[in-house]
Structure formats: C-alpha cells, structure tokens
Design a protein around this motif. Structure first.
Motif, PDB file in Angstrom:
ATOM      1  N   GLU B 207      28.365  43.920 -60.464  1.00 16.80           N
ATOM      2  CA  GLU B 207      29.814  43.862 -60.230  1.00 16.80           C
ATOM      3  C   GLU B 207      30.637  43.790 -61.509  1.00 16.80           C
ATOM      4  O   GLU B 207      31.753  44.307 -61.558  1.00 16.80           O
ATOM      5  N   ASN B 208      30.114  43.101 -62.527  1.00 15.59           N
ATOM      6  CA  ASN B 208      30.912  42.893 -63.747  1.00 15.59           C
ATOM      7  C   ASN B 208      30.778  44.043 -64.752  1.00 15.59           C
ATOM      8  O   ASN B 208      31.269  43.955 -65.861  1.00 15.59           O
ATOM      9  N   VAL B 220      30.156  64.985 -72.114  1.00 16.76           N
ATOM     10  CA  VAL B 220      30.686  63.948 -71.222  1.00 16.76           C
ATOM     11  C   VAL B 220      30.297  62.599 -71.826  1.00 16.76           C
ATOM     12  O   VAL B 220      29.120  62.352 -72.115  1.00 16.76           O
ATOM     13  N   LYS B 221      31.299  61.739 -72.045  1.00 16.75           N
ATOM     14  CA  LYS B 221      31.008  60.397 -72.530  1.00 16.75           C
ATOM     15  C   LYS B 221      30.976  59.443 -71.339  1.00 16.75           C
ATOM     16  O   LYS B 221      31.789  59.562 -70.421  1.00 16.75           O
ATOM     17  N   LEU B 222      30.019  58.517 -71.366  1.00 17.43           N
ATOM     18  CA  LEU B 222      29.943  57.479 -70.328  1.00 17.43           C
ATOM     19  C   LEU B 222      30.309  56.156 -70.989  1.00 17.43           C
ATOM     20  O   LEU B 222      29.653  55.733 -71.940  1.00 17.43           O
ATOM     21  N   ARG B 223      31.379  55.514 -70.507  1.00 17.92           N
ATOM     22  CA  ARG B 223      31.770  54.239 -71.089  1.00 17.92           C
ATOM     23  C   ARG B 223      31.464  53.101 -70.137  1.00 17.92           C
ATOM     24  O   ARG B 223      31.996  53.033 -69.039  1.00 17.92           O
ATOM     25  N   LEU B 224      30.579  52.210 -70.563  1.00 21.32           N
ATOM     26  CA  LEU B 224      30.246  51.025 -69.780  1.00 21.32           C
ATOM     27  C   LEU B 224      31.049  49.851 -70.302  1.00 21.32           C
ATOM     28  O   LEU B 224      31.092  49.609 -71.512  1.00 21.32           O
ATOM     29  N   THR B 225      31.700  49.106 -69.416  1.00 21.74           N
ATOM     30  CA  THR B 225      32.479  47.938 -69.799  1.00 21.74           C
ATOM     31  C   THR B 225      31.972  46.738 -69.004  1.00 21.74           C
ATOM     32  O   THR B 225      31.980  46.761 -67.772  1.00 21.74           O
ATOM     33  N   ALA B 226      31.553  45.698 -69.722  1.00 20.66           N
ATOM     34  CA  ALA B 226      31.061  44.486 -69.052  1.00 20.66           C
ATOM     35  C   ALA B 226      32.011  43.326 -69.336  1.00 20.66           C
ATOM     36  O   ALA B 226      32.464  43.156 -70.466  1.00 20.66           O
ATOM     37  N   ALA B 227      32.334  42.553 -68.325  1.00 17.94           N
ATOM     38  CA  ALA B 227      33.228  41.400 -68.476  1.00 17.94           C
ATOM     39  C   ALA B 227      32.483  40.123 -68.101  1.00 17.94           C
ATOM     40  O   ALA B 227      31.716  40.108 -67.137  1.00 17.94           O
ATOM     41  N   GLY B 228      32.711  39.053 -68.883  1.00 18.44           N
ATOM     42  CA  GLY B 228      32.018  37.790 -68.590  1.00 18.44           C
ATOM     43  C   GLY B 228      32.473  36.684 -69.510  1.00 18.44           C
ATOM     44  O   GLY B 228      33.658  36.636 -69.869  1.00 18.44           O
ATOM     45  N   LEU B 234      26.429  39.689 -72.394  1.00 17.20           N
ATOM     46  CA  LEU B 234      26.991  40.967 -71.940  1.00 17.20           C
ATOM     47  C   LEU B 234      26.323  42.136 -72.645  1.00 17.20           C
ATOM     48  O   LEU B 234      25.985  43.154 -72.038  1.00 17.20           O
ATOM     49  N   ARG B 235      26.145  41.971 -73.951  1.00 21.92           N
ATOM     50  CA  ARG B 235      25.505  43.047 -74.722  1.00 21.92           C
ATOM     51  C   ARG B 235      24.094  43.306 -74.213  1.00 21.92           C
ATOM     52  O   ARG B 235      23.667  44.448 -74.089  1.00 21.92           O
ATOM     53  N   GLU B 236      23.392  42.230 -73.922  1.00 22.88           N
ATOM     54  CA  GLU B 236      22.029  42.386 -73.390  1.00 22.88           C
ATOM     55  C   GLU B 236      22.040  43.106 -72.053  1.00 22.88           C
ATOM     56  O   GLU B 236      21.213  43.987 -71.798  1.00 22.88           O
ATOM     57  N   ALA B 237      23.011  42.733 -71.202  1.00 22.11           N
ATOM     58  CA  ALA B 237      23.103  43.376 -69.887  1.00 22.11           C
ATOM     59  C   ALA B 237      23.390  44.877 -70.053  1.00 22.11           C
ATOM     60  O   ALA B 237      22.815  45.715 -69.346  1.00 22.11           O
TER      61      ALA B 237
END
Lengths: 417, 417
Positions: B207-208, B220-228, B234-237
């Motif tokens: 979810e985050n 195509v660029k894929l941008r992953l954004t993690a919030a916590g 977060l970096r590990e996830a």
C-alpha cells in the motif's frame, strides 16, 4: 481598447510534473502577434470545482478564454460536460462532427467505437470547430461580448485548430486591426551589441511598427509587428524598414521567418551547386546532425569524420603527426589541416572543422576549458576563428556548432573576412 | 491529510510567449515526489493588482505557495516589495544577505553596485534563503500554518534553492512522511506492453509504494515512491520490489536514477576497457553527438564516419560496390559491411552502423520511408535489426539513435540475441 486573453490548461499530468505544457507558450506567442494581451495562464486538474471556479475567474477578467485539455473520450475528461453546465446548455449529436469523426476512423481503417461516437455530442450553445488531426472537436462559445474556446491538449491538434479556425475567428469577432509580421534572424552578435548598432533605426520606427528581441543560443531574432488596415501596405512598410535595417545589422542577418542556419546553409549550397563535409572533434557529430535534420540534405552534404582521437585525425584526415606533436589537437595548425583534409578525403567543395575543449574537464592554463578553434577550406583558402566559451559542455557544443554553420553561410555569401 | 501547493510564476516574458516556463514543470515533479498535491499553477505579469490578487487566491486554497520570478534588481521586479506589503512587513538590510551578495561579486572580480546592494534589503517578516548561484536571495514567509516562498526565476538559481533549502524546510514544517524513490529505466518496449508484463507485480505492491509510468521517445521510466517513517527501511523495501520486478521486465531495464542510455553505454565500455565507433547514414551523426555529450567519452569513443553518400561507404568504410549495387544502401548486406568496416578503419572493439530512409521523401514500395537497418560488430559476430518507423524525419532519427544505444548496452551485457 486592449483585448485581454487568459489561457486555461486542464490536466493532472501537468500539475504532477509528468507533461511539460508547451501549448500555452505557443498560444501566447500567437496571441501576442495579433496584439492581444495575455494577462494570466492557469493550470488546474481534472476536478469539477477547480475547473468551474477557473471558468468564472477567467470570464470575469478576460475577453477571450482559451482552454486546452480534458477533451478525451473517457470519464476523466470533464471539459465538455462542465462547459455545457457553465453555459446552461443541453447536449445533442452534431451530425457534421459525427461525419468528421467517422471519416477520421474510416480513413485509418479503424472501427468507430461507441466512446468515439459520443465525441460528436456537443453542447447546443457552442459552435463546433473541426479537428483535422484528431477525434475531439473544438468548441466556440460566446456570451456578453466575451468568448470561450475549448481545444484538445494534443499539440498538433490544437495548433492546426488555432491557425485555421480560432485565430481568424478571433480577429473577425473583435474587429482587430490587420497585423503583419517580419521575423529577421541574426547570428554571431549578442543582444546588447545588436541593440546598440540598430538603436537609431529602432528609435525612428513608425508608431504602428513594434520591435521585439528574441534571443536564443548564439542567435537573436528581431520580430517586427505592424498594425493597420491594409495587409499589402503593412507588408510594404515592413520591407522598407528591413531594407533600412540591413546595412546597420550587416553582416549578422542570416535569414527570415522559419529559416534556420541549417536550412540557409543548405539553400545556398544547393543554389551554388556546392557540396560540404565536416571534420568534428569537440562538436562530436552535432554539426552533421544539425545539417542532416534538413530534408533533402543528401543533395549537398557528403558526410562527416568525427575524429575523437588523434590517430583518426592522422589516419583518416591526414593531419601530420608533427603538427599534432608540435601544436596539439586544439590549435590553429591542426584545425587547418583537418578542414583541408576532410574536404579532400570526402571529395567536397567545402570542408569545415572543429577542435576544442568542451569540458567540464581537460583544460590547462594555456588552453582552458571552452577553448575552441573552427576552420573552413574551399581548396583555395582556409579561414579560421578562435573562441573562448564557458565551462558548460552542452552549451559549448551547441555554440561551436552554430558558429560553424554561421561561418559557412557568411563564407558562401562573401561576408566572411 | 493532503498538503496542497500552488505554483505562481511572475513575468511578462512568459505571458507574451518569449520564455517557456520549465520551472513549474520541474517543481511539480519535486513536490509530487514528496507526496504534496499541486492543485494549481498560475502565471501573471509584472503588475501589482494581478500579483496581489494571485497571492490572496493562492493563500486561500493552498498550504504552500511557491513563487518564482520578479526578483531582479530593477523597478519592473515587484515580487519583493509586494510580498512585504502583503505580509504587512517593513524592510531592512539583511547583513548576512549583504555579505553573500558582496561575496558573489567579489569572487567574480566584479564591483558591487548600489542596485545589487539593495538586493540584500529584505522584508523583516521573512526568513532569508541563500542563493548560491545568483544575487537575489529567496524569501520564506509563514502565516496561520501556511507558507509562501519566493525564489528567482533563473532555473539554476531556483533549483539549488529548492533542493538545498526549500524542500527540506517544507518536509520539516509539515511533518511529512519520509519518502524514498527509485527510478527504473527501460528501453525498447512500449508502455502498454511493459504494463502488461509487470501487471501482477504492480497489483501486489504494498500500500505504501506507488508506481508511475513516465514515457519518452523509445523509453519508459518507472518511478516507485515509498512513504513511511524510516528512510533505510523504505529504501530496502524499494530494492526488494525492484528485485522482484527485474525478471518480469527483462531485458528492458537498462539503468536507474539519472542514468541515460548514453551514460550507461559509456559506463559499461569503460568497465570492460572496450572502445566504440559508429558508421552513420540515416542518423547523420546523432549517435556520435549523444555519446559525446557525456563528459569523458573520449576514453572509449574513437569517432564516427557519417557516410551520407555511397562513395563514402565504399571509400572510407570499405563497403563493396557490388553489395551497394545488388542490395542498395538500405539493406542488411550493406549495414553489416558498414559496422564491420568502421570497426576496422577506426580501430575499435565495437562498431555500430545505421542506414535507413529518414524521410519525409525518398521511400519506395519495397523500402518505404521509416525503413531502418542497424548493426553491431565485435569482430567475431555481427548482429542486425530491421525497423519500420513512421514518416517524421526528426522522430526517425531519434528512435534509430536510441535503438542503437540500446543494442550496444544489451550486447555488452549479454542480453542481446
């Protein structure tokens, strides 16, 4: 009386930084050329309350509101239903729009979907604007002497609508003065130096002719705008002013209108039946790239040797080992042999060459980053120029490339010394 | 709770179409990465009433208002006095700002003028933001839990202020969740095909962690954004999700973050101690140009032969006359000899080549506009690929160039077949 315009861009993708809005920049320039003052640009997301508020604000301030975006066939796209609501208008099928969207699909061998059929449903209070490059028609609304125009956000759909329909209708609706333009392009002189040279001429321009300076890397464009009642008379007046300008701005004017250094170089080479080759070190192939962006360039451009190593300068271009050892690769002696060498080896009338230190590293006290030599040879003589540019690699590559293209056009026109 | 932001750009030059506003695009992306929702962008001219109205509107809607432009030293530049008035603040000399602007001039060997001295006069109610790349300080105001920030319109001055001061202060002020990003770059596959391949992985993202697709020509660029709450966690996830993605997106992922195809090709060539040369027909030098935009590229790039005529393909690259006569310049047989030829003649480990019909004219029924052949030779084997692109010359040149760069990186990594 000034006519005021506002530009309203609809789209989450612009607010979230995924799409750069170039539409409003282009539209601003078009309106400015008609003498219409753009007083505000606004971008809001695909959100009903935001859009309705933006409609109201724009209508309260401006005579003309131009809206782009939000016209797609999906439920995210709110512009059409919200404009219908804003103008208290029912919706109905526009038979002409339906014929146009059907034709659009047929001519591409595709099936018209129900979703696309709905694109021909339009608010009854609007006038349809044909979309020649897509499926969503534009909409023109009028109320209390003010106009609202909705267009697609896809740049090439919006542009052709503006040029063919919206701008002519605006001129008519507001009885705008007839406008004529002349774009004069210069290279190789900075804006302030150019302004200084042409100051007296600028001060004496007639009241109805305005001048704008539009600078870009290595170039300054001069845009003359004349306003009046008779297009032919305005064009004549612009030609007369251009004639007066030319001796003052000599030899920096290289072209007019849509011409670029690349197209001008191509045009002169074709006229004279001459061919060109390039030997590139610091520009790394960018001059060849610029020249070959012009359709038909194979008629006058034979090719380029990008010589990023001294061995290649020796082996392919025939630069003498002793020259490289005595003077180094970035030197007048080397650049002369490169230009003469590429001319011979690629069998062209003209050969040009670049050698320099583009940076950000690799400079020395004697030859700092930004040192650039360029040369041109026609077999009879070889002419060179030396520059000291800045520390930005990309910038140095671009400036060097345009300096060479400008040298070619001036040499061919006999204005290079 | 969502944090809302508005971006306010000040400047006649943007309304009149002279300057393209790229600042707000970049700022949008930065705020989006922090999870802040940009709800509106507005541009107004250097006009008091317009600016004051825009301040009020923005403050009424958004938690954060970021203003760029109107901070120069001349009387056209109204942002500073109007913000002082808007926040009912007196002005006084900021000694630290004065020291900074004095240092800026001294370090460039220039005299501090009275006009520039006045740039250190700031509204008393603001906190100064240091401008490391220019003379006008930024200003940070707070009122009723909302903030107003004023920055210069010069892009490299604004960007460093945002990165070093404004974004960290915003995160702190609003107690924003900790955010981590991972940008994954792919080439050689369209957005919808890629989405299809990675659908199951995307559906199972925690979810985050959010995913965005950012397409550009050929990529195509894929941008992953993690919030916590914990950056390391977060970096590990993000790393763990990337590991799961890689087999699904294989072999299309070529790099991460700021990496480009040009820099990745350079990095692998350097690591492996290999050198590269290019033989370019339809790309006209653009591949060499892209490769040489990378600082230090002379360590692995020897050069390019731009062969825009058959004679040069024969004479310099050693393509056989019989090959050209039998198969034509745009053919697999010719492209193989071009790649093998440039490798030999420029003495490199790898040689690549392009030949095609860039358009808009020059096609035939058998070889329509958009036909492109590319090849790569390492001396042991030569591999080729054939494309049918569109009718747009500029587009065909760019797509062909990136196709070659992608072929090089995949070949060197052993993921090319």
């Amino acid at each position: 009386m000034h006519i005021y315009a506002e530009l309203l861009t609809i789209g989450d993708e612009i607010l979230y930084g995924q799409t750069l809005d170039t539409n409003s920049h282009w539209m601003s320039g078009q309106l400015d050329e008609l003498g219409i003052k753009v007083i505000r640009k606004t971008t809001v997301g695909d959100v009903k309350s935001e859009m309705m508020q933006a409609f109201e604000e724009a209508e309260s301030r401006a005579h003309i509101t131009l809206i782009t975006g939000g016209l797609g066939p999906t439920s995210d796209d709110l512009t059409k239903p919200l404009l219908a609501e804003y103008f208290n208008s029912g919706m109905s099928m526009d038979e002409e729009a339906l014929a146009e969207v059907s034709h659009y699909f047929e001519s591409r061998g595709r099936q018209l979907t129900e979703l696309n059929r709905l694109q021909a449903m339009l608010p009854e209070k609007c006038t349809k604007i044909t979309n020649r490059n897509g499926t969503a028609p534009g909409m023109w609304f009028e109320r209390n002497g003010k106009i609202f125009v909705s267009m697609p956000g896809v740049p090439h759909e919006m542009r052709i609508m503006m040029e063919e329909s919206v701008l002519p209708k605006i001129r008519e609706y507001f009885h705008l003065p007839v406008i004529a333009h002349k774009m004069i392009k210069t290279a190789g002189i900075g804006e302030s130096f150019l302004a200084d040279k042409i100051k007296d001429w600028e001060d004496r321009l007639p009241e109805n002719i305005k001048l704008a300076y539009l600078p870009s890397p290595g170039q300054v464009k001069l845009r003359l705008t004349a306003a009046g009642t008779n297009k032919d008379a305005l064009r004549e007046a612009l030609e007369a002013e251009t004639e007066k300008l030319l001796p003052l701005a000599h030899p920096y004017v290289f072209g007019y209108g849509e011409e670029t250094l690349e197209t001008v170089v191509g045009k002169i080479l074709k006229e004279k039946g001459l061919t060109l080759s390039t030997a590139e070190s610091c520009t790394g192939g960018n001059i060849a790239h610029l020249i070959t962006t012009v359709p038909g360039s194979s008629a006058y451009f034979n090719g380029s040797i990008v010589a990023y190593q001294n061995e290649i300068k020796e082996k392919i271009l025939g630069v003498k080992k002793s020259t490289l050892e005595t003077h180094g690769a970035v030197s007048e002696a080397t650049i002369i042999e490169m230009a003469e060498g590429v001319r011979k080896v690629l069998g062209t009338d003209i050969g040009v060459a670049t050698s320099g230190i583009a940076g950000p590293d690799g400079g020395s006290a004697e030859k700092p980053v930004g040192t650039v030599w360029i040369a041109l040879s026609d077999g009879e003589r070889t002419t060179t120029r030396h520059f000291l540019m800045g520390k930005n690699r990309e910038w140095n590559i671009q400036l060097s490339s345009y300096a060479v293209l400008n040298m070619i056009q001036r040499f061919l026109r006999g204005t290079w010394s």
